[in-house]
Write an enzyme that holds these catalytic residues in place. Sequence first.
Site, PDB file in Angstrom:
ATOM      1  N   CYS A 173       0.840  -1.191   0.000  1.00 11.15           N
ATOM      2  CA  CYS A 173       0.000   0.000   0.000  1.00 11.15           C
ATOM      3  C   CYS A 173       0.877   1.243   0.000  1.00 11.15           C
ATOM      4  CB  CYS A 173      -0.948   0.000   1.200  1.00 11.15           C
ATOM      5  SG  CYS A 173      -0.210   0.531   2.751  1.00 11.15           S
ATOM      6  N   GLU A 174       0.411   2.253  -0.703  1.00 10.82           N
ATOM      7  CA  GLU A 174       1.231   3.450  -0.814  1.00 10.82           C
ATOM      8  C   GLU A 174       1.136   4.333   0.426  1.00 10.82           C
ATOM      9  OE1 GLU A 174      -0.167   5.269  -4.384  1.00 10.82           O
ATOM     10  OE2 GLU A 174      -1.745   6.401  -3.380  1.00 10.82           O
ATOM     11  N   HIS A 175       0.238   4.035   1.327  1.00  5.19           N
ATOM     12  CA  HIS A 175       0.111   4.866   2.520  1.00  5.19           C
ATOM     13  C   HIS A 175       1.054   4.446   3.631  1.00  5.19           C
ATOM     14  CE1 HIS A 175      -4.056   5.092   0.639  1.00  5.19           C
ATOM     15  NE2 HIS A 175      -3.473   6.249   0.419  1.00  5.19           N
ATOM     16  N   HIS A 176       1.321   3.151   3.740  1.00  2.00           N
ATOM     17  CA  HIS A 176       2.158   2.669   4.838  1.00  2.00           C
ATOM     18  C   HIS A 176       3.334   1.821   4.353  1.00  2.00           C
ATOM     19  CE1 HIS A 176      -2.023   3.164   6.337  1.00  2.00           C
ATOM     20  NE2 HIS A 176      -1.418   3.737   7.351  1.00  2.00           N
ATOM     21  N   GLN A 228      -5.460  -0.590  -3.924  1.00  2.00           N
ATOM     22  CA  GLN A 228      -6.024  -1.746  -4.632  1.00  2.00           C
ATOM     23  C   GLN A 228      -6.957  -1.326  -5.779  1.00  2.00           C
ATOM     24  OE1 GLN A 228      -7.331  -5.050  -2.114  1.00  2.00           O
ATOM     25  NE2 GLN A 228      -8.967  -5.451  -3.603  1.00  2.00           N
ATOM     26  N   HIS A 286      -5.127  -6.446   3.711  1.00  2.00           N
ATOM     27  CA  HIS A 286      -4.178  -5.344   3.873  1.00  2.00           C
ATOM     28  C   HIS A 286      -3.543  -5.382   5.250  1.00  2.00           C
ATOM     29  CE1 HIS A 286      -5.433  -2.880   0.246  1.00  2.00           C
ATOM     30  NE2 HIS A 286      -6.197  -3.951   0.202  1.00  2.00           N
ATOM     31  N   CYS A 301      -1.672  -3.289   6.647  1.00  2.00           N
ATOM     32  CA  CYS A 301      -1.704  -2.021   7.389  1.00  2.00           C
ATOM     33  C   CYS A 301      -2.959  -1.933   8.245  1.00  2.00           C
ATOM     34  CB  CYS A 301      -1.578  -0.820   6.449  1.00  2.00           C
ATOM     35  SG  CYS A 301      -2.938  -0.631   5.298  1.00  2.00           S
TER      36      CYS A 301
HETATM   37 ZN    ZN Z   1      -1.929   1.191   4.155  1.00  2.00          ZN
END
Ligand code: ZN
Length: 372
Positions: free
Chosen positions: A263-266, A304, A332, A334
């Site tokens: 994931c690009e956030h975490h 996703q 996920h 995260c």
């Molecule tokens: Zn994430």
Amino acid sequence: MREGTALAIVAMGSNIEKERNLADAIRLLRRAPHITVQKVSGIYESPSVGGPDDAPEFFNAAALICTELAPLDLRAALRAIESELGRVRTDDPDAPRTIDLDIAYYGDVELDMDGWVIPDPQAGTAAHVAIPIAEVAPDWVHPSDGRTTKEIAEQTDPGEVRLAMAIHLSTPYSPRAPEDFDDVGDVYAPRFESLVRDQLLEIGENPDREGLMRTPLRVAKAMDFLTSGYSTSLEEVVNNAVFDAEGAEEMVLVKDIEFYSMCEHHMLPFFGKAAVAYLPKGKIIGLSKIARIVDVYARRLQVQERLTNQVGDALTEILDPHGVAVVMEGRHLCMMMRGVQKQESAMVTSAMLGTFKEDPRTRSEFLDLVAR
Ligand code: ZN
């Protein structure tokens, strides 16, 4: 070879922080758009030519690349890598330099533009350039003098040129991590490794304890593999596996395609299974290629939803079918690991294009087949 692509050989040299700069140059080259690195030579060490006697020794290497860039654009891309690595070009040809990237050969092109010459004249005369080139492309024929690079390398005076070390590179594209994944080379990604080392310090670890000593290098290699989608083009994955199939009208469905992304956030993994279907319009693709296409987009920092859409758009671009459908189900880490939502449930995303979007019967036929 595909239309609009050419094979070329890039000659590299450095004599300032040369281990770091050469390794980083190869990584940047590998990640540059429209350039696929096919083979990298070992690193050769040679005394500085023409400079003062105490000038630092040079490291030289060569890379065989496949590129969609014309010679001028390729040169601009190489210059961009040079400046990213701090190179300032001066008039002094013998000045020490962080990195030097030159087009040694470009297909069978012969070119002389205001003193910029292809093939690079040094490729035919200087051992420290010719020897690495012969290692990556021994059968390459010099367009004007007719000799192979191997013959040229054998016929130049090797002087004090010697093999210094080998850089281990993961292959540009591979469905799995290379077998020698943990076989640590001497140099891999020095800048990246020092960042990982700092990260270990930041979390209160001791990067010098035995279990962590090679961790920065392993992380760099793993991240390069897990993000190799950035430097992989759709064309090289599909690689002529599209076939004409007049009259093929039935839905083609591939289910249970495993995917692994981050994931690009975490920057934490999400993973699961994809189902991909299309309704052909005269063209079909080798089934294994569909999983490879999923890999290309999964091996990046992603969300996703976007991953799902990109797979659908890619198949549309390649096959121009009546329609494409993609469903992905992912878990996920995260969410699962951080206790944000302690749940077993998976996230489901879909992309319906063409007939799958317009015709409810086609769509439900697909969804029935996926659920089965
Ligand atoms: Zn994430």
